[in-house]
Write a protein that holds these residues in place. Structure first.
Motif, PDB file in Angstrom:
ATOM      1  N   PRO A 144      24.314 -17.474 -29.243  1.00  0.00           N
ATOM      2  CA  PRO A 144      23.075 -17.919 -29.611  1.00  0.00           C
ATOM      3  C   PRO A 144      21.947 -16.944 -29.043  1.00  0.00           C
ATOM      4  CG  PRO A 144      24.191 -19.601 -28.538  1.00  0.00           C
ATOM      5  CD  PRO A 144      25.073 -18.177 -28.451  1.00  0.00           C
ATOM      6  N   ARG A 145      20.921 -16.468 -29.899  1.00  0.00           N
ATOM      7  CA  ARG A 145      19.812 -15.870 -29.509  1.00  0.00           C
ATOM      8  C   ARG A 145      18.827 -16.611 -28.825  1.00  0.00           C
ATOM      9  NH1 ARG A 145      23.611 -13.097 -31.609  1.00  0.00           N
ATOM     10  NH2 ARG A 145      23.279 -11.138 -32.352  1.00  0.00           N
ATOM     11  N   LEU A 146      18.624 -16.073 -27.482  1.00  0.00           N
ATOM     12  CA  LEU A 146      17.516 -16.672 -26.867  1.00  0.00           C
ATOM     13  C   LEU A 146      16.191 -16.071 -27.047  1.00  0.00           C
ATOM     14  CD1 LEU A 146      19.218 -16.790 -23.335  1.00  0.00           C
ATOM     15  CD2 LEU A 146      19.215 -18.763 -25.159  1.00  0.00           C
ATOM     16  N   GLU A 147      15.055 -17.004 -27.065  1.00  0.00           N
ATOM     17  CA  GLU A 147      13.865 -16.299 -27.057  1.00  0.00           C
ATOM     18  C   GLU A 147      13.409 -15.698 -26.146  1.00  0.00           C
ATOM     19  OE1 GLU A 147       9.146 -18.085 -27.634  1.00  0.00           O
ATOM     20  OE2 GLU A 147      10.702 -19.423 -27.015  1.00  0.00           O
ATOM     21  N   ASN A 148      12.804 -14.533 -26.226  1.00  0.00           N
ATOM     22  CA  ASN A 148      12.258 -13.757 -24.919  1.00  0.00           C
ATOM     23  C   ASN A 148      11.415 -14.216 -24.262  1.00  0.00           C
ATOM     24  OD1 ASN A 148      11.446 -11.709 -22.987  1.00  0.00           O
ATOM     25  ND2 ASN A 148      11.363 -10.078 -24.750  1.00  0.00           N
ATOM     26  N   PRO A 149      11.412 -14.631 -23.062  1.00  0.00           N
ATOM     27  CA  PRO A 149      10.460 -15.346 -22.430  1.00  0.00           C
ATOM     28  C   PRO A 149       9.275 -14.339 -22.099  1.00  0.00           C
ATOM     29  CG  PRO A 149      12.210 -15.033 -20.805  1.00  0.00           C
ATOM     30  CD  PRO A 149      12.867 -14.600 -22.370  1.00  0.00           C
ATOM     31  N   LEU A 150       9.394 -13.258 -22.141  1.00  0.00           N
ATOM     32  CA  LEU A 150       8.064 -12.358 -21.857  1.00  0.00           C
ATOM     33  C   LEU A 150       7.307 -12.070 -23.002  1.00  0.00           C
ATOM     34  CD1 LEU A 150       9.767  -9.477 -19.786  1.00  0.00           C
ATOM     35  CD2 LEU A 150       8.596 -11.710 -19.149  1.00  0.00           C
ATOM     36  N   LYS A 151       7.612 -12.824 -24.159  1.00  0.00           N
ATOM     37  CA  LYS A 151       6.901 -12.696 -25.420  1.00  0.00           C
ATOM     38  C   LYS A 151       6.005 -14.066 -25.627  1.00  0.00           C
ATOM     39  CE  LYS A 151      10.026 -10.327 -28.451  1.00  0.00           C
ATOM     40  NZ  LYS A 151      10.667 -10.366 -29.933  1.00  0.00           N
ATOM     41  N   THR A 152       6.277 -14.806 -24.516  1.00  0.00           N
ATOM     42  CA  THR A 152       5.758 -16.363 -24.880  1.00  0.00           C
ATOM     43  C   THR A 152       4.106 -16.325 -24.401  1.00  0.00           C
ATOM     44  OG1 THR A 152       6.813 -17.244 -22.965  1.00  0.00           O
ATOM     45  CG2 THR A 152       7.869 -17.391 -25.302  1.00  0.00           C
ATOM     46  N   ALA A 153       3.622 -15.426 -23.317  1.00  0.00           N
ATOM     47  CA  ALA A 153       2.850 -15.499 -22.638  1.00  0.00           C
ATOM     48  C   ALA A 153       1.589 -15.682 -23.694  1.00  0.00           C
ATOM     49  CB  ALA A 153       2.536 -14.407 -21.702  1.00  0.00           C
ATOM     50  N   LYS A 154       0.550 -16.314 -23.396  1.00  0.00           N
ATOM     51  CA  LYS A 154      -0.615 -16.491 -24.456  1.00  0.00           C
ATOM     52  C   LYS A 154      -1.429 -15.283 -24.239  1.00  0.00           C
ATOM     53  CE  LYS A 154      -0.837 -21.584 -23.759  1.00  0.00           C
ATOM     54  NZ  LYS A 154      -0.674 -21.664 -22.269  1.00  0.00           N
ATOM     55  N   PRO A 155      -2.139 -14.954 -25.309  1.00  0.00           N
ATOM     56  CA  PRO A 155      -3.027 -13.839 -25.365  1.00  0.00           C
ATOM     57  C   PRO A 155      -3.620 -13.925 -24.312  1.00  0.00           C
ATOM     58  CG  PRO A 155      -2.708 -14.460 -27.785  1.00  0.00           C
ATOM     59  CD  PRO A 155      -2.035 -15.686 -26.677  1.00  0.00           C
ATOM     60  N   ALA A 156      -4.483 -15.009 -23.979  1.00  0.00           N
ATOM     61  CA  ALA A 156      -5.672 -15.073 -22.713  1.00  0.00           C
ATOM     62  C   ALA A 156      -5.046 -14.645 -21.621  1.00  0.00           C
ATOM     63  CB  ALA A 156      -6.100 -16.537 -22.660  1.00  0.00           C
ATOM     64  N   GLU A 157      -3.834 -15.212 -21.240  1.00  0.00           N
ATOM     65  CA  GLU A 157      -3.274 -14.759 -20.089  1.00  0.00           C
ATOM     66  C   GLU A 157      -3.096 -13.147 -19.927  1.00  0.00           C
ATOM     67  OE1 GLU A 157      -0.815 -18.449 -18.638  1.00  0.00           O
ATOM     68  OE2 GLU A 157      -0.194 -17.622 -20.611  1.00  0.00           O
ATOM     69  N   THR A 179      27.525 -22.307 -21.240  1.00  0.00           N
ATOM     70  CA  THR A 179      26.451 -22.092 -22.244  1.00  0.00           C
ATOM     71  C   THR A 179      26.157 -20.633 -22.424  1.00  0.00           C
ATOM     72  OG1 THR A 179      25.660 -24.354 -21.507  1.00  0.00           O
ATOM     73  CG2 THR A 179      24.162 -22.942 -22.845  1.00  0.00           C
ATOM     74  N   GLN A 180      26.043 -20.149 -23.569  1.00  0.00           N
ATOM     75  CA  GLN A 180      25.914 -18.741 -23.626  1.00  0.00           C
ATOM     76  C   GLN A 180      24.802 -18.419 -24.337  1.00  0.00           C
ATOM     77  OE1 GLN A 180      29.287 -16.258 -25.074  1.00  0.00           O
ATOM     78  NE2 GLN A 180      30.459 -18.281 -24.916  1.00  0.00           N
ATOM     79  N   GLY A 181      24.090 -17.275 -24.121  1.00  0.00           N
ATOM     80  CA  GLY A 181      22.819 -16.831 -24.812  1.00  0.00           C
ATOM     81  C   GLY A 181      22.711 -15.319 -24.594  1.00  0.00           C
ATOM     82  N   VAL A 182      22.003 -14.861 -25.568  1.00  0.00           N
ATOM     83  CA  VAL A 182      21.548 -13.535 -25.552  1.00  0.00           C
ATOM     84  C   VAL A 182      19.975 -13.036 -26.014  1.00  0.00           C
ATOM     85  CG1 VAL A 182      22.467 -12.864 -27.745  1.00  0.00           C
ATOM     86  CG2 VAL A 182      22.059 -10.958 -25.996  1.00  0.00           C
ATOM     87  N   VAL A 183      19.572 -12.341 -24.961  1.00  0.00           N
ATOM     88  CA  VAL A 183      17.851 -12.007 -25.419  1.00  0.00           C
ATOM     89  C   VAL A 183      18.015 -10.699 -25.863  1.00  0.00           C
ATOM     90  CG1 VAL A 183      15.562 -11.565 -24.551  1.00  0.00           C
ATOM     91  CG2 VAL A 183      17.237 -13.503 -23.407  1.00  0.00           C
ATOM     92  N   MET A 184      17.617 -10.586 -27.377  1.00  0.00           N
ATOM     93  CA  MET A 184      17.270  -9.345 -27.964  1.00  0.00           C
ATOM     94  C   MET A 184      16.102  -8.660 -27.322  1.00  0.00           C
ATOM     95  SD  MET A 184      20.246  -9.656 -29.557  1.00  0.00           S
ATOM     96  CE  MET A 184      20.070  -8.131 -30.370  1.00  0.00           C
ATOM     97  N   PHE A 185      16.260  -7.251 -26.701  1.00  0.00           N
ATOM     98  CA  PHE A 185      15.053  -7.059 -26.193  1.00  0.00           C
ATOM     99  C   PHE A 185      14.698  -5.404 -26.408  1.00  0.00           C
ATOM    100  CE2 PHE A 185      13.308  -4.715 -22.286  1.00  0.00           C
ATOM    101  CZ  PHE A 185      12.114  -5.033 -22.285  1.00  0.00           C
ATOM    102  N   LYS A 186      13.518  -5.232 -26.912  1.00  0.00           N
ATOM    103  CA  LYS A 186      13.098  -3.917 -27.051  1.00  0.00           C
ATOM    104  C   LYS A 186      11.962  -3.416 -26.168  1.00  0.00           C
ATOM    105  CE  LYS A 186      12.759  -0.535 -30.608  1.00  0.00           C
ATOM    106  NZ  LYS A 186      11.689   0.352 -29.782  1.00  0.00           N
ATOM    107  N   ALA A 187      12.346  -2.382 -25.529  1.00  0.00           N
ATOM    108  CA  ALA A 187      11.124  -2.123 -24.379  1.00  0.00           C
ATOM    109  C   ALA A 187       9.934  -1.602 -25.145  1.00  0.00           C
ATOM    110  CB  ALA A 187      11.673  -0.937 -23.697  1.00  0.00           C
TER     111      ALA A 187
END
Length: 516
Positions: A377-390, A220-228
């Motif tokens: 397949p593009r994977l969602e960047n898990p670091l982007k999913t944090a809710k604003p409150a957090e 199972t392959q995936g890639v996270v597109m990431f821009k610092a």
DNA sequence: AAAAAAC
């Protein structure tokens, strides 16, 4: 179906095969062993993970079972591109020749000549070598190859990549073409490889095995597109992203190889993971040979969970049961991607391969997708999913105590100032699941939220001056790449932020991206 | 551009 017992192997070899628990040969074994036993040359086009090693060791042991080696005149020779691979082939001989009295010598660099000299002088049936050390012995007059009956070239395409082809040709020239049987293996047939095989093989049995890793269904392959968030934070933010990807896999990730393109990054990533409580060790060509072997052994026996590696480990290494491969960097040779992810999903097992792609690697990613003829397949960047409150109450990554500051050379310091991304990533690291995975990271997170940013900045300066003292080349190269990107193709389409803005290329189809 | 392999 063919069984090993149908293949005319020496009974003592068969016994060892049974004891190792095997009954049925893999396709390449079933096809390569019969012609090899007949004395024919064999051209095997196959990758590791297909049972390639045994496809030449089993017939070799059978052929060598009669007869005896003379001093300094080995009866067979196996050439491998890396020391690890050579050591692995040697183990394979030990396993299958254990009921026979065959002698062998492993000629690799990084270890003393003494033992190798003694073995050669006594006479060996099987010589397993990397080209450099073999030629070294030859030049010292220690070795005569004219009596070699079977010669094996393993991973020839990698030899080509590493510039060994002239050495290989020289070694071929030291053997007797009239009495030599040649077994030649390569994962691909580049034109240069084709030329070598035309020159040195005679009417070979050509055996081609499906390239399992190209787009293996078991991976199972995936890639996270990431821009610092900022260029100079790319390295540390990538490391945080890596930890998050690992944590998200949870128990599914029993063990993993993490590939980096550069040795320095291998060290930095391994050190960083360790600091965060992960069971990780580095392996690359600058580490002492004995250390490389030890690390690999602990990875094989399960006491090491994460192997952080350069491409020294990309090919040929037989490490069963790797659940995950993480490409911390996009490999710059597309071919290497296939080899790297081929470390997982082997022997029909499931595997996961995840990659982090930063903007400057997009071209390499496109090359890879062209090679494997598939969009990863593009994977969602898990670091982007944090809710604003957090995000708002997340701590900073840092807060170094006096002790950890010393280890700040690892590069973590660069990501310390607070901004949305750093805060968001920290929040992620502080989730309960993460704490279970990485206790050290959790402890770190709890103490860090009070750090004030001025303190951070001064830490940063200190850490950077340390870096300068330690390895000046490092900083030079990073400022070079900064300049390049500033004047480069990022112009005009720079992605702003990470939370709400979708990088434009993601919205494009694969075809559009290639076209544009 | 880097990694690997010989001392």
């Amino acid at each position: 179906m063919t069984k090993f017992s149908d293949l005319n192997l020496n009974p003592k070899v068969l016994k060892a095969i049974n004891e190792a628990g095997y009954e049925t040969p893999t396709p390449i074994q079933a096809e390569a062993i019969p012609p090899a036993l007949e004395g024919r040359d064999v051209l095997g086009i196959a990758q590791t993970g297909t049972g390639k090693t045994a496809s030449f060791t089993l017939p070799m042991i059978t052929l060598l079972a009669r007869g005896r080696a003379r001093a300094r005149m080995p009866r067979s020779l196996v050439l491998c591109p890396t020391r690890e691979l050579a050591a692995q082939v040697a183990e394979n001989f030990d396993t299958y020749a254990k009921h026979l009295k065959l002698t062998k010598a492993l000629l690799i660099g990084g270890v003393s000549f003494k033992e190798q000299d003694v073995a050669i002088d006594r006479g060996v049936d099987v010589l397993i070598a990397t080209p450099g050390r073999l030629l070294d012995h030859f030049e010292r007059g220690k070795l005569i190859l004219s009596d070699v009956k079977v010669m094996v070239v393993d991973e020839a395409d990698r030899m080509l990549d590493m510039g060994f082809i002239p050495d290989i040709e020289r070694i071929f020239g030291m053997t007797n073409p009239l009495t030599r049987q040649t077994l030649f293996f390569s994962a691909t047939m580049a034109p240069e490889i084709e030329r070598i095989t035309n020159t040195f093989l005679s009417a070979p049995a050509r055996i081609e095995v499906a390239r399992q890793a190209t787009t293996s269904e078991t991976i199972t392959q995936g890639v996270v597109m990431f821009k610092a968030s900022r260029r100079d934070r790319e390295a540390s933010e990538k490391r945080k992203l890596l930890r998050t990807l690992i944590d998200k896999e949870g128990d599914k990730c029993t063990n993993a190889i993490i590939f980096c393109n550069r040795k320095m990054d291998v060290d930095v990533v391994a050190k960083s993971l360790k600091k965060y409580g992960y069971n990780a060790s580095p392996i690359h060509g600058d580490l002492e040979q004995s250390h490389r072997m030890k690390t690999l052994d602990s990875f094989r026996d399960g006491s090491l969970r994460f192997l952080v590696a350069s491409d020294v480990a990309a090919r040929g290494l037989d490490v069963p049961n790797v659940s995950h491969v993480f490409n911390f960097d996009v490999p710059s040779h597309a071919e290497d991607y296939v080899h790297r992810i081929g470390r997982t999903g082997r022997a029909g097992r499931d595997g996961t391969a995840m990659m982090i792609c930063v903007p400057k690697d997009e071209k390499n990613l496109a090359d890879i997708e062209r090679l494997v003829q598939n969009e990863i397949p593009r994977l969602e960047n898990p670091l982007k999913t944090a809710k604003p409150a957090e995000v708002a109450d997340g701590g900073e990554e840092k807060k170094y105590t006096g002790r950890t500051r010393r280890s700040s050379k690892s590069g973590e310091t660069r990501s310390k100032t607070s901004d949305k991304v750093a805060a968001a990533t920290d929040t992620q690291a502080a989730t309960p699941e993460t704490n279970v995975q990485a206790p050290a990271a959790a402890a770190d997170t709890q103490t860090k939220s009070k750090t004030d940013s001025r303190q951070n900045k001064s830490d940063d300066r200190r850490a950077n001056s340390n870096d300068n003292r330690g390895k000046s080349g490092d900083n030079r190269s990073s400022s070079r790449s900064n300049n390049r990107s500033r004047g480069g193709r990022d112009n005009g389409k720079t992605v702003v932020g990470l939370g709400d803005h979708l990088p434009s290329f993601i919205a494009l189809s694969f075809e559009e991206r290639r076209a544009g």
